[in-house]
Design an enzyme around this catalytic site. Structure first.
Site, PDB file in Angstrom:
ATOM      1  N   THR A 194      -9.542 -14.146   2.376  1.00 24.87           N
ATOM      2  CA  THR A 194      -8.337 -14.828   2.099  1.00 24.87           C
ATOM      3  C   THR A 194      -7.064 -13.742   2.352  1.00 24.87           C
ATOM      4  O   THR A 194      -6.366 -13.211   1.609  1.00 24.87           O
ATOM      5  CB  THR A 194      -7.893 -15.421   0.836  1.00 24.87           C
ATOM      6  N   HIS A 217      -0.007   5.127  -1.407  1.00 26.33           N
ATOM      7  CA  HIS A 217       0.124   6.224  -0.503  1.00 26.33           C
ATOM      8  C   HIS A 217       1.279   7.361  -0.864  1.00 26.33           C
ATOM      9  O   HIS A 217       1.043   8.505  -0.600  1.00 26.33           O
ATOM     10  CB  HIS A 217       0.009   5.772   0.841  1.00 26.33           C
ATOM     11  N   ASP A 268     -10.603  -9.332   3.246  1.00 23.13           N
ATOM     12  CA  ASP A 268     -11.286 -10.463   2.308  1.00 23.13           C
ATOM     13  C   ASP A 268     -11.254 -11.563   2.740  1.00 23.13           C
ATOM     14  O   ASP A 268     -10.546 -11.869   4.305  1.00 23.13           O
ATOM     15  CB  ASP A 268     -10.801 -10.362   0.930  1.00 23.13           C
ATOM     16  N   VAL A 323       0.162  11.246  -3.853  1.00 17.38           N
ATOM     17  CA  VAL A 323       0.515  12.548  -2.985  1.00 17.38           C
ATOM     18  C   VAL A 323       1.935  12.957  -3.883  1.00 17.38           C
ATOM     19  O   VAL A 323       2.914  12.841  -3.505  1.00 17.38           O
ATOM     20  CB  VAL A 323       0.574  12.370  -1.722  1.00 17.38           C
ATOM     21  N   ASP A 355       7.535   9.777  -5.222  1.00 14.72           N
ATOM     22  CA  ASP A 355       8.983  10.530  -4.763  1.00 14.72           C
ATOM     23  C   ASP A 355       9.275  10.018  -3.482  1.00 14.72           C
ATOM     24  O   ASP A 355      10.356  10.717  -2.835  1.00 14.72           O
ATOM     25  CB  ASP A 355       8.798  11.802  -4.957  1.00 14.72           C
ATOM     26  N   ARG A 407       0.731  -1.206  -0.056  1.00 14.75           N
ATOM     27  CA  ARG A 407       0.204  -0.009  -0.041  1.00 14.75           C
ATOM     28  C   ARG A 407       0.855   1.183   0.070  1.00 14.75           C
ATOM     29  O   ARG A 407       0.359   2.303  -0.258  1.00 14.75           O
ATOM     30  CB  ARG A 407      -0.965  -0.147   0.973  1.00 14.75           C
ATOM     31  N   SER A 453       8.148  10.565  -0.586  1.00 12.65           N
ATOM     32  CA  SER A 453       7.980  11.595   0.487  1.00 12.65           C
ATOM     33  C   SER A 453       6.984  11.090   1.675  1.00 12.65           C
ATOM     34  O   SER A 453       7.255  11.406   2.688  1.00 12.65           O
ATOM     35  CB  SER A 453       7.048  12.659  -0.426  1.00 12.65           C
ATOM     36  N   GLU A 457       3.818  13.352   5.829  1.00 14.97           N
ATOM     37  CA  GLU A 457       2.699  12.606   5.568  1.00 14.97           C
ATOM     38  C   GLU A 457       2.336  11.405   6.566  1.00 14.97           C
ATOM     39  O   GLU A 457       0.988  10.972   6.445  1.00 14.97           O
ATOM     40  CB  GLU A 457       2.888  12.029   4.106  1.00 14.97           C
ATOM     41  N   ASP A 488      -5.153 -12.840  -4.249  1.00 14.35           N
ATOM     42  CA  ASP A 488      -6.213 -13.787  -5.303  1.00 14.35           C
ATOM     43  C   ASP A 488      -7.415 -12.866  -5.588  1.00 14.35           C
ATOM     44  O   ASP A 488      -7.498 -11.639  -5.379  1.00 14.35           O
ATOM     45  CB  ASP A 488      -6.523 -15.171  -4.659  1.00 14.35           C
ATOM     46  N   HIS A 525      -6.689  -4.664  -1.981  1.00 17.90           N
ATOM     47  CA  HIS A 525      -7.295  -5.284  -0.661  1.00 17.90           C
ATOM     48  C   HIS A 525      -7.415  -6.593  -0.653  1.00 17.90           C
ATOM     49  O   HIS A 525      -8.178  -7.297   0.340  1.00 17.90           O
ATOM     50  CB  HIS A 525      -8.632  -4.364  -0.343  1.00 17.90           C
ATOM     51  N   SER A 526      -7.052  -7.259  -1.630  1.00 15.14           N
ATOM     52  CA  SER A 526      -7.061  -8.777  -1.593  1.00 15.14           C
ATOM     53  C   SER A 526      -6.227  -9.439  -0.476  1.00 15.14           C
ATOM     54  O   SER A 526      -6.365 -10.556   0.122  1.00 15.14           O
ATOM     55  CB  SER A 526      -6.596  -9.383  -2.919  1.00 15.14           C
ATOM     56  N   ASN A 556      -3.187   8.122   6.750  1.00 18.66           N
ATOM     57  CA  ASN A 556      -1.802   7.265   7.241  1.00 18.66           C
ATOM     58  C   ASN A 556      -1.589   6.915   8.744  1.00 18.66           C
ATOM     59  O   ASN A 556      -1.339   5.657   8.784  1.00 18.66           O
ATOM     60  CB  ASN A 556      -0.743   8.047   6.696  1.00 18.66           C
TER      61      ASN A 556
END
Length: 339
Positions: free
Chosen positions: A247, A66, A245, A70, A74, A62, A76, A88, A252, A193-194, A94
Site C-alpha cells: 500500500t 537523511h 510495500d 548526518v 540542521d 525521508r 544541511s 549531501e 499503515d 517504508h510504509s 541521496n
C-alpha cells in the site's frame, strides 16, 4: 556503501551529533508568537503537493532521516553544492534517491512571505515530515521546534553514515545505537517504508546474486520474487520504481505484514524479520497498527532531538547559507493565512 569508518571519524561525528551545551533548546509551540501560522502553512503546502504528486509525501518524510542522521537535524541536506563545498545531495545515499526538494522550497517561500527570516529550514523538514505521515493516513503529533540551519554541508559525512539498501539488521542496530535509538526505534522507524517506492537498482543483488551466490535471496516469498523479476529483469532499467510495500500511498502497518510474508522490498527491510532481535517487533506491529503508530511517533521525536551544537542561522533560501545578505525586514504578515 560501507557503514564503517575510522575510530577518529566516528568519535568526531558522535560528539557533534549528540546533545551539547550549545544545542538549541527545542519546544512545542516555538513559533506561536513569532510566526503563528507556521505549522498551518507547512501543512497546506504539503497537502497541495500531495494532490499533485502522491510520491512527494514519502520523499519529504525521508528528509528527516537523511538530515538528522548526518550531524543532527540542521537542514544541511537541503544545501546545494558550491565552488568550495560538496554538499549531501550527491552523496551515495541521496543521489538518484531523494527527490521533492522543491516542496521545501515552496514551503519556505510561503513562510518568508508571512514571517520573513523566522522559520528555519531544519524545522520545515521536521514539520513537513510529520505532515507527510498524517496526510497519508498515519498518526499526527506535536513537534518540538527551534532548530537552526547549518552554515555548511558535507558529502563525506553523509557517505560515512547513511546505511546501504544491502545493510543487515546487525549493521542497522549498531548504526541506530550510535544515536541512542533502540532496537524498537529501529523497527518502528523502518516503518517509514510504509509509503513510497524504491528503484530496481536497489534490489538487483537480492534477485540475482544475494551474498555473491549467483542466486536470489531465499527470504523472498516465491510469488513475490517472480513479480519483482518481471518488474526488474537482469539488465533492465534500474530506474523503474516499485512500491516499498503493498500500500505505497497509505501509511499503515501493511509494511510489517509484508515482511512477515516474505514480501519486503529491500534487503534492509526483510532482514528485520529474519533477525531474532528485531523479528518480535515486526510481528507485534504487523498485528497492532496503533502500537506501531505510537512507537513510530516516539522514534521520530527522538530522532528530531539530534543536534550538532554547531553555530547556525535561519536561512532565507534553504539551498544556500545567508552569507552577506542584508537582514530580513522586521515584522511578518499573517493576514493571508489566519483570519
Amino acid at each position: 556503501m560501507s557503514l564503517l569508518f575510522s575510530s577518529l571519524a566516528f568519535l568526531l561525528l558522535i560528539t557533534t551529533t549528540t546533545s551539547s551545551p550549545a544545542a538549541t533548546p527545542l519546544r512545542r509551540g516555538y513559533y506561536s508568537a513569532t510566526c503563528p501560522p507556521a505549522e498551518f502553512i507547512v501543512r497546506e503546502v504539503m497537502r497541495k503537493s500531495l494532490l499533485s504528486d502522491p510520491r512527494s509525501a514519502a520523499s519529504v518524510m525521508r528528509f528527516q532521516f537523511h538530515d538528522c542522521f548526518v550531524n543532527g537535524c540542521d537542514g544541511s541536506m537541503l544545501m546545494d553544492d558550491t565552488d568550495t563545498m560538496l554538499g549531501e545531495k550527491l552523496s551515495l545515499s541521496n543521489i538518484d534517491s531523494l527527490r521533492s526538494y522543491e516542496v521545501v522550497d515552496d514551503i519556505k517561500a510561503e513562510l518568508e512571505k508571512a514571517c520573513p527570516g523566522v522559520v528555519s529550514c531544519a524545522d520545515i523538514i521536521i514539520m513537513a515530515s510529520r505532515d507527510a505521515v498524517s496526510l497519508t493516513g498515519g498518526p499526527n503529533w506535536e513537534v518540538k521546534l527551534g532548530r537552526l540551519d547549518s552554515l555548511t554541508a558535507s558529502q563525506a559525512d553523509a557517505d560515512a553514515i547513511m546505511p546501504s539498501p544491502r545493510a543487515n539488521a546487525t549493521m542497522l542496530i549498531d548504526l541506530f545505537a550510535r544515536y541512542n535509538l533502540s532496537v524498537k526505534d529501529l523497527v518502528a522507524l523502518s516503518g517509514s517504508h510504509s509509503i513510497g517506492k524504491g528503484r530496481c537498482f536497489s534490489i538487483q543483488f537480492r534477485l540475482y546474486n544475494q551474498s555473491g551466490s549467483g542466486r536470489p535471496d531465499p527470504a523472498i516469498e516465491p510469488h513475490f520474487r517472480e513479480k519483482l523479476m518481471d518488474l526488474c529483469p537482469m539488465g533492465g532499467d534500474d530506474n523503474v520504481t516499485v512500491g516499498l510495500d503493498s500500500t505505497p500511498v497509505v501509511f499503515d502497518n501493511a509494511y510489517f505484514r509484508d515482511l512477515v510474508g516474505g514480501r519486503g522490498f529491500l534487503n534492509s527491510d526483510q532482514t528485520l524479520y529474519t533477525f531474532p532481535a528485531t523479528r518480535r517487533y515486526v510481528e507485534r506491529y504487523s498485528r497492532d497498527e496503533e502500537e506501531f503508530f505510537r512507537a513510530f511517533v516516539e522514534g521520530m521525536v527522538k530522532m528530531g532531538d539530534l543536534q550538532s551544537g554547531r553555530p547556525g542561522e535561519v536561512r532565507r533560501n534553504c539551498r544556500v547559507a545567508n552569507g552577506g545578505r542584508p537582514p530580513a525586514p522586521a515584522g511578518f504578515r499573517v493576514d493571508r493565512w489566519i483570519s
